[in-house]
Design a protein around this motif. Structure first.
Motif, PDB file in Angstrom:
ATOM      1  N   GLY A 108       0.814  -1.214   0.000  1.00 41.86           N
ATOM      2  CA  GLY A 108       0.000   0.000   0.000  1.00 41.86           C
ATOM      3  C   GLY A 108       0.843   1.258   0.000  1.00 41.86           C
ATOM      4  O   GLY A 108       0.527   2.237  -0.687  1.00 41.86           O
ATOM      5  N   LEU A 109       1.934   1.234   0.755  1.00 40.85           N
ATOM      6  CA  LEU A 109       2.839   2.383   0.799  1.00 40.85           C
ATOM      7  C   LEU A 109       3.576   2.545  -0.528  1.00 40.85           C
ATOM      8  O   LEU A 109       3.683   3.651  -1.062  1.00 40.85           O
ATOM      9  N   GLU A 110       4.064   1.441  -1.065  1.00 47.47           N
ATOM     10  CA  GLU A 110       4.798   1.476  -2.334  1.00 47.47           C
ATOM     11  C   GLU A 110       3.925   1.980  -3.478  1.00 47.47           C
ATOM     12  O   GLU A 110       4.350   2.808  -4.288  1.00 47.47           O
ATOM     13  N   GLN A 111       2.686   1.487  -3.531  1.00 43.09           N
ATOM     14  CA  GLN A 111       1.802   1.839  -4.635  1.00 43.09           C
ATOM     15  C   GLN A 111       1.346   3.297  -4.577  1.00 43.09           C
ATOM     16  O   GLN A 111       0.889   3.845  -5.583  1.00 43.09           O
ATOM     17  N   GLY A 112       1.476   3.937  -3.424  1.00 43.52           N
ATOM     18  CA  GLY A 112       1.085   5.338  -3.308  1.00 43.52           C
ATOM     19  C   GLY A 112       2.254   6.291  -3.138  1.00 43.52           C
ATOM     20  O   GLY A 112       2.064   7.501  -2.989  1.00 43.52           O
ATOM     21  N   ALA A 113       3.481   5.745  -3.156  1.00 38.05           N
ATOM     22  CA  ALA A 113       4.672   6.589  -2.985  1.00 38.05           C
ATOM     23  C   ALA A 113       4.918   7.432  -4.234  1.00 38.05           C
ATOM     24  O   ALA A 113       4.494   7.087  -5.337  1.00 38.05           O
TER      25      ALA A 113
END
Length: 289
Positions: A108-113
């Motif tokens: 989730g963090l990677e996909q929104g970074a």
């Protein structure tokens, strides 16, 4: 409102930062807000640290009654809360193989970074792996996985890579230890394809690849691999991600982030510059012929 794509994890993170900022601007402590919401300070702490998304009822009371948010801004926060409660594509596996909770958080963090700076010592980073390399890695790197589990892991890894392409790709800067390129994962054909893929990706405008050559002596990356994630919200300081076999560590203290940023700066200075790195990748690829 800052644009953060479709990642509910990053929407929750954005909302958490905003609610903390609004509380501080209102001159209220967590204890005071919790008392008005008839909840514990611990619950508010979880909301302000993005562990959980606030309920709409609580959010309306916070925004309208406590923080006096202007009418024209309230809908932005309510929409953010709605986005934060959605499920990401990685949380809805079609084959029924669940993603571990600790890794679901990272996805989730990677996909929104908006940017990721990575140092990798032992293998090609997941965002840069080919299907063949990822399959061989999962087949040999983790004990007792079924074929279904291996395929599910590879499918997720391939889906993750969409953030490198499209209209608004992420900025990805990676320094790879040359030793990882000489580690034969899947045989010569797989490795030739993998390194050719790295060369292709290195041509993308927002992807920068550097190789730390052998031998390079003692260096600041010897403590292990790590990634630095930055986010679209300008007040979000980002975080450090360090993975181990059954979980991960997320470091968010300013001193921890700064320490890893300094380490990455030293690594990319010590590494070959992008153009010579491409030459080295070509040489390694030819060694697998």
């Amino acid at each position: 409102m800052v644009q953060m794509g479709s990642s509910p994890t990053v929407w929750r993170r954005w909302l958490a930062h905003e609610l903390k900022r609004l509380r501080v601007e209102a001159g209220l402590s967590r204890k005071e807000v919790a008392a008005k919401l008839r909840c514990t300070p611990g619950k508010l702490h979880y909301i302000e640290t993005a562990v959980v998304a606030p309920r709409v009822r609580d959010l309306e009371e916070i925004l309208f009654d406590l923080y006096q948010v202007p009418e024209e801004r309230r809908e932005h926060y309510l929409q953010a809360a709605h986005n934060a409660k959605k499920k990401g594509w990685w949380e809805k596996p079609e084959d029924g193989v669940a993603v571990p909770k600790w890794f679901s958080l990272y996805l989730g963090l990677e996909q929104g970074a908006s940017e990721i700076y990575a140092w990798e010592t032992h293998l090609v980073p997941g965002l840069l792996q080919t299907h063949g390399y990822a399959t061989a890695l999962n087949r040999n790197g983790t004990a007792e996985l079924s074929q279904e589990e291996i395929q599910a892991r590879v499918d997720i890894r391939m889906s993750r890579q969409r953030i490198l392409h499209g209209a608004d790709p992420i900025r990805f800067w990676c320094v790879i230890d040359e030793a990882a390129l000489h580690r034969d994962v899947g045989g010569a054909e797989v490795m030739r394809g993998q390194i050719a893929h790295l060369l292709e990706l290195s041509q993308l405008p927002k992807v920068t690849l550097q190789v730390l050559p052998q031998p390079s002596g003692a260096h600041t990356g010897m403590a292990g691999s790590f990634s630095i994630l930055g986010f679209p919200n300008p007040v979000d300081p980002g975080l450090i991600y360090i993975e181990y076999r059954t979980g991960a560590v997320y470091l968010e203290q300013p001193s921890e982030i700064k320490e890893h940023q300094i380490a990455f700066e030293h690594l990319r200075v010590a590494a070959l510059k992008p153009a010579p790195s491409q030459v080295r990748l070509q040489e390694v690829m030819e060694s697998y012929s």
